[in-house]
Design a protein around this motif. Structure first.
Motif, PDB file in Angstrom:
ATOM      1  N   MET A 143      37.815  29.446  43.977  1.00  0.00           N
ATOM      2  CA  MET A 143      37.710  29.509  45.411  1.00  0.00           C
ATOM      3  C   MET A 143      37.766  30.982  45.826  1.00  0.00           C
ATOM      4  O   MET A 143      38.556  31.752  45.288  1.00  0.00           O
ATOM      5  N   LYS A 144      36.946  31.356  46.784  1.00  0.00           N
ATOM      6  CA  LYS A 144      36.961  32.718  47.321  1.00  0.00           C
ATOM      7  C   LYS A 144      37.691  32.709  48.654  1.00  0.00           C
ATOM      8  O   LYS A 144      37.419  31.887  49.520  1.00  0.00           O
ATOM      9  N   ILE A 145      38.622  33.663  48.786  1.00  0.00           N
ATOM     10  CA  ILE A 145      39.493  33.739  49.958  1.00  0.00           C
ATOM     11  C   ILE A 145      39.287  35.080  50.628  1.00  0.00           C
ATOM     12  O   ILE A 145      39.457  36.125  49.998  1.00  0.00           O
ATOM     13  N   PHE A 146      38.926  35.068  51.913  1.00  0.00           N
ATOM     14  CA  PHE A 146      38.772  36.313  52.669  1.00  0.00           C
ATOM     15  C   PHE A 146      40.100  36.661  53.314  1.00  0.00           C
ATOM     16  O   PHE A 146      40.693  35.862  54.029  1.00  0.00           O
ATOM     17  N   LEU A 147      40.579  37.859  53.053  1.00  0.00           N
ATOM     18  CA  LEU A 147      41.834  38.357  53.600  1.00  0.00           C
ATOM     19  C   LEU A 147      41.524  39.602  54.403  1.00  0.00           C
ATOM     20  O   LEU A 147      41.052  40.596  53.856  1.00  0.00           O
ATOM     21  N   CYS A 148      41.772  39.563  55.702  1.00  0.00           N
ATOM     22  CA  CYS A 148      41.335  40.651  56.575  1.00  0.00           C
ATOM     23  C   CYS A 148      42.313  41.825  56.633  1.00  0.00           C
ATOM     24  O   CYS A 148      41.966  42.880  57.149  1.00  0.00           O
TER      25      CYS A 148
END
Length: 57
Positions: A1-6
């Motif tokens: 799973m790819k997780i975007f963390l800003c």
């Protein structure tokens, strides 16, 4: 799973999150992500007039 963390988060939280997927912080790759983590999303959601009756300042 790819997780975007800003934004940066506590190292322990980051390490725990890495157990579940690949952390991405490049906004240009946001389309590839299944999860978006952005603390401003909750604030924006709550400021939506339908839920609160007023706009955020």
């Amino acid at each position: 799973m790819k997780i975007f963390l800003c934004e940066a988060i506590h190292q322990n939280a980051f390490d725990e999150l890495k157990k579940y997927g690949i952390i991405i912080d490049d906004f240009n790759q946001i389309q590839e992500c299944e999860v978006l983590i952005n603390r401003n999303l909750w604030r924006d959601f709550l400021s939506f007039p339908y839920f609160t009756g007023f706009l955020a300042p």
